[in-house]
Design an enzyme around this catalytic site. Structure first.
Site, mmCIF file in Angstrom:
data_model
loop_
_atom_site.group_PDB
_atom_site.id
_atom_site.type_symbol
_atom_site.label_atom_id
_atom_site.label_comp_id
_atom_site.label_asym_id
_atom_site.label_seq_id
_atom_site.Cartn_x
_atom_site.Cartn_y
_atom_site.Cartn_z
ATOM 1 N N LYS A 250 0.820 -1.212 0.000
ATOM 2 C CA LYS A 250 0.000 0.000 0.000
ATOM 3 C C LYS A 250 0.853 1.261 0.000
ATOM 4 C CE LYS A 250 -4.372 -1.902 1.404
ATOM 5 N NZ LYS A 250 -5.392 -2.086 2.433
ATOM 6 N N ARG A 284 -3.880 -9.983 4.926
ATOM 7 C CA ARG A 284 -4.294 -10.012 3.510
ATOM 8 C C ARG A 284 -3.118 -9.548 2.657
ATOM 9 N NH1 ARG A 284 -6.608 -6.564 -0.232
ATOM 10 N NH2 ARG A 284 -8.161 -7.517 -1.585
HETATM 11 C C1 9MG Z 1 -10.294 -5.104 -0.830
HETATM 12 N N1 9MG Z 1 -9.281 -4.633 0.105
HETATM 13 C C2 9MG Z 1 -8.212 -3.847 -0.185
HETATM 14 N N2 9MG Z 1 -7.512 -3.600 0.937
HETATM 15 C C3 9MG Z 1 -8.147 -4.242 1.944
HETATM 16 C C4 9MG Z 1 -7.931 -4.357 3.323
HETATM 17 O O1 9MG Z 1 -6.936 -3.738 3.926
HETATM 18 N N3 9MG Z 1 -8.788 -5.089 4.048
HETATM 19 C C5 9MG Z 1 -9.835 -5.709 3.451
HETATM 20 N N4 9MG Z 1 -10.660 -6.441 4.238
HETATM 21 N N5 9MG Z 1 -10.098 -5.636 2.144
HETATM 22 C C6 9MG Z 1 -9.275 -4.905 1.410
#
Ligand code: 9MG
Length: 310
Positions: A250, A284
């Protein structure tokens, strides 16, 4: 490890933690339609498959469903515990797509993964119609970045379908969120929001064990807000629900290091390890193989090596 979670190999999703003997203070069990996930004994990885032309890192790489499916299977072989399939980019400023377009993107991938892999599949959508069709096609979890706020039919659908949901914090919408994020106390406000959304979900009929919370790193947050939230994860874990954190590649990592998404692997691994020590249960990520290694070491430090004499 490599073929353990695809159908042509042996163990099932319910074996995710088989053999692990160390427990942490924050044990949780999430029952999905595809198997039981034990959280708190080791950190689980949610691998990302974006079937979009415009996601900030992998946009266009998996727009072809066959490529998305092959890459999803690769993420499972690399150690993913859950695969998150999304058909609409949530990068700042990304335009929404229609339900029909989103379904066309995600359904073949969900169906193909369900036939092939033996782990829970998550559908990344805030739209009830997309969630309903994806659940019918074999998805097990709904990842709703709006925390049940953008589609009034989502909560009832999830209560009826009895599936787990990720409730994520976001200030604004993907179109507006990075314009001028503002908080008096970001940690307190995100904590209060997540608590309120969990109560909303419970009142709508979702099961307590089906609610996963997420601070929404990068969703309406400055660099400082993101760092404060990552530092404050223990406060969010104390809400008593499993915690999911997504920091992979990010922009805040790019701001710290001055690098583009392609060069943010090391920064993402650092953030993943920090999240483990902050009490995250699920991370994630785009880079499952590399994160799997980093997180296994972090888990060994945090929980001890499974089965080792101490
Ligand atoms: C779809 N998406 C993109 N970034 C995310 C994040 O940090 N958490 C979750 N749950 N979905 C995300």
């Amino acid at each position: 490890m490599s073929e353990a979670k695809v159908h042509r190999a042996m163990p099932s999703a319910s074996d995710i933690d088989q053999g692990l003997q160390t427990a942490s203070a924050a044990d949780h069990v999430i029952k999905t339609r595809y198997g039981t996930m034990r959280l708190g004994r080791r950190t689980l990885l949610m691998g990302i498959i974006n079937v979009t032309p415009d996601s900030f890192y992998d946009g266009g790489k998996r727009f072809d469903p066959a490529k998305a499916l092959a890459d999803g299977i690769g993420l499972v072989e690399a150690g993913a515990d859950i695969i998150d399939v999304g058909g609409e980019s949530t990068r700042p400023g990304a335009p929404p797509v229609s339900v029909e377009e989103e379904l066309q993107r995600v359904l073949p991938v969900v169906q193909g993964l369900r036939r092939t892999v033996k782990i829970p599949i998550s559908i990344d959508t805030y739209k009830a119609r997309v969630a309903r069709a994806a659940l019918a096609a074999g998805a097990d979890i709904v990842n709703d970045i709006s925390a049940l706020r953008f589609d009034p039919e989502m909560a009832a659908l999830l209560a009826t379908e009895k599936v787990p949901v990720v409730l994520m914090h976001m200030q604004g919408t993907p179109q507006t969120m990075q314009a001028e994020p503002r908080y008096n106390n970001v940690l307190r406000e995100v904590q209060d929001f997540l608590e309120a959304r969990a109560i909303f979900a419970l009142e709508a009929g979702l099961e307590r064990d089906h609610i996963i919370l997420d601070p929404g790193i990068g969703f309406g947050k400055t660099l400082d807000h993101n760092l404060t939230l990552l530092r404050g994860l223990p406060a969010l874990a104390s809400l008593g629900h499993p915690l999911l954190v997504g920091a992979s590649r990010k922009a805040f990592i790019g701001k710290i290091l001055g690098v583009e998404p392609e060069d943010r692997l090391e920064g993402s691994l650092a953030a993943a390890v920090a999240a483990v020590f902050g009490g995250a249960h699920i991370i994630r990520v785009h880079d499952v193989k590399e994160t799997w290694r980093a997180v296994r070491v972090a888990d060994a430090i945090r929980f001890g090596i499974p089965g080792a004499q101490r």
